[in-house]
Motif scaffolding. Structure first.
Motif, mmCIF file in Angstrom:
data_model
loop_
_atom_site.group_PDB
_atom_site.id
_atom_site.type_symbol
_atom_site.label_atom_id
_atom_site.label_comp_id
_atom_site.label_asym_id
_atom_site.label_seq_id
_atom_site.Cartn_x
_atom_site.Cartn_y
_atom_site.Cartn_z
ATOM 1 N N ARG A 1 0.804 -1.229 0.000
ATOM 2 C CA ARG A 1 0.000 0.000 0.000
ATOM 3 C C ARG A 1 0.835 1.276 0.000
ATOM 4 O O ARG A 1 0.331 2.342 -0.307
ATOM 5 N N PHE A 2 2.121 1.174 0.383
ATOM 6 C CA PHE A 2 2.906 2.397 0.580
ATOM 7 C C PHE A 2 4.126 2.462 -0.349
ATOM 8 O O PHE A 2 5.113 3.116 -0.023
ATOM 9 N N GLU B 1 5.572 -3.114 3.185
ATOM 10 C CA GLU B 1 4.561 -2.626 2.233
ATOM 11 C C GLU B 1 5.126 -1.564 1.290
ATOM 12 O O GLU B 1 4.393 -0.776 0.707
ATOM 13 N N LEU C 1 -0.928 1.725 10.239
ATOM 14 C CA LEU C 1 -0.838 1.643 8.771
ATOM 15 C C LEU C 1 -2.200 1.873 8.127
ATOM 16 O O LEU C 1 -2.311 2.552 7.099
ATOM 17 N N SER D 1 -3.240 4.878 5.432
ATOM 18 C CA SER D 1 -3.444 4.326 4.089
ATOM 19 C C SER D 1 -4.609 4.981 3.347
ATOM 20 O O SER D 1 -5.401 5.729 3.917
ATOM 21 N N GLU D 2 -4.718 4.609 2.104
ATOM 22 C CA GLU D 2 -5.817 5.074 1.242
ATOM 23 C C GLU D 2 -7.167 4.495 1.674
ATOM 24 O O GLU D 2 -8.204 4.894 1.164
ATOM 25 N N GLU D 3 -7.125 3.516 2.598
ATOM 26 C CA GLU D 3 -8.379 2.942 3.093
ATOM 27 C C GLU D 3 -9.043 3.857 4.124
ATOM 28 O O GLU D 3 -10.185 3.624 4.514
#
Ligand code: NAD
Length: 250
Positions: A6-7, A32, A226, A230-232
């Motif tokens: 994710r990163f 990640e 995290l 994150s984009e979540e």
């Protein structure tokens, strides 16, 4: 080993990342795909070298997190090194076990310095870069003590973590127009050096109050950090997420 990335290519700056919860956060970000700069007060090569041998992009910058100018210089070095900063994690903290009746004023000031002033100095130094980039996110480490008062430490610890929660909300409001999110995590009873100082009796009495019936693992806090970074979590800001096995549900 994590399977998500994710990163990928993102730059993380974290304080106190060489042990406990911080080390787990560093490990998970590296797995990640992130590059991680650890602001540390001493040489942490023994922690870094095994990670660098696995080709992870992780560097330590020795600094004094309670010195605003040195923090500014450390942030400038990260920008020089990797050109940007995407994620800031204020993880380092100090604790005092003295009861209020025995507590010195030096002790009060030194915990406030590490737990409140240092996170603010890092935010203050990084925010201009995040605004210029038009992106970025900050995750601060609060504690259950911010909400229920100190369980095992001197009153300065909970007070400092209360300030972290409020700083999180205040910065979240100020930075929302720039699309910069600021959140916090409030752990309780996580197995690290900090809780390792508890006696067996204390540990058993703490576990008895936790619905899930055990202490938490550092990785269980790291994964929430995290998630928030994150984009979540793009619609979450100003929030403090409990990671406490159900001890406090609010
Ligand atoms: N372990 C728990 O149960 C628990 C519960 C609530 C909150 N927290 C919070 O989680 C975070 C991590 O805690 P942990 O349990 O991993 O603690 P830890 O004691 O294992 O690690 C603390 C980190 O902070 C660093 N640090 C301390 N003083 C510093 C200073 N003056 N300058 C630079 N670095 C300094 C240490 O070197 C270390 O890397 C802290 O903010 C703590 O308050 C932990």
């Amino acid at each position: 080993m994590r399977t998500t990335r994710r990163f990928e290519g993102q730059v993380v700056v974290i304080t106190g990342g060489n042990r406990g919860i911080g080390a787990s956060i560093v490990q998970q970000f590296l797995e990640e795909g992130a590059k991680v700069a650890i602001l540390s007060r001493r040489d942490i090569s023994a922690f870094l070298i095994p990670l660098q041998r696995q080709s992870y992009h992780v560097e330590a910058i020795e600094t004094v997190i309670t010195d605003a100018q040195r923090v500014k210089d450390a942030v400038a070095r990260v920008i020089e090194m990797w050109g940007r900063i995407d994620i800031v994690v204020n993880n380092a903290a100090a604790i005092s076990r003295e009861p209020v009746t025995a507590m010195s004023l030096e002790s009060w000031h030194s915990v406030i310095d590490v737990n409140v002033n240092a996170p603010f100095y890092l935010c203050h130094a990084v925010i201009p870069y995040l605004i210029e980039q038009g992106s970025g996110t900050i995750v601060n480490m609060s504690s259950v003590a911010a909400k229920v008062g100190d369980l095992t430490a001197a009153p300065v610890y909970g007070t400092s973590k209360g300030a972290v929660t409020t700083l999180t909300r205040s910065l979240a409001r100020q930075l929302a127009p720039y699309k910069i999110r600021v959140n916090a995590v409030a752990p309780h009873a996580i197995v690290t050096e900090m809780s390792g100082q508890w006696s067996e009796e204390k540990r058993a009495s703490v576990i008895a109050t936790i619905p899930l019936g055990r202490m938490g693992e550092a990785r269980e806090v790291a994964s929430v950090v995290l998630f928030l970074a994150s984009e979540e979590a793009t619609f979450i800001t100003g929030e403090t997420i409990n990671v406490n096995g159900g001890y406090l549900m609010d």
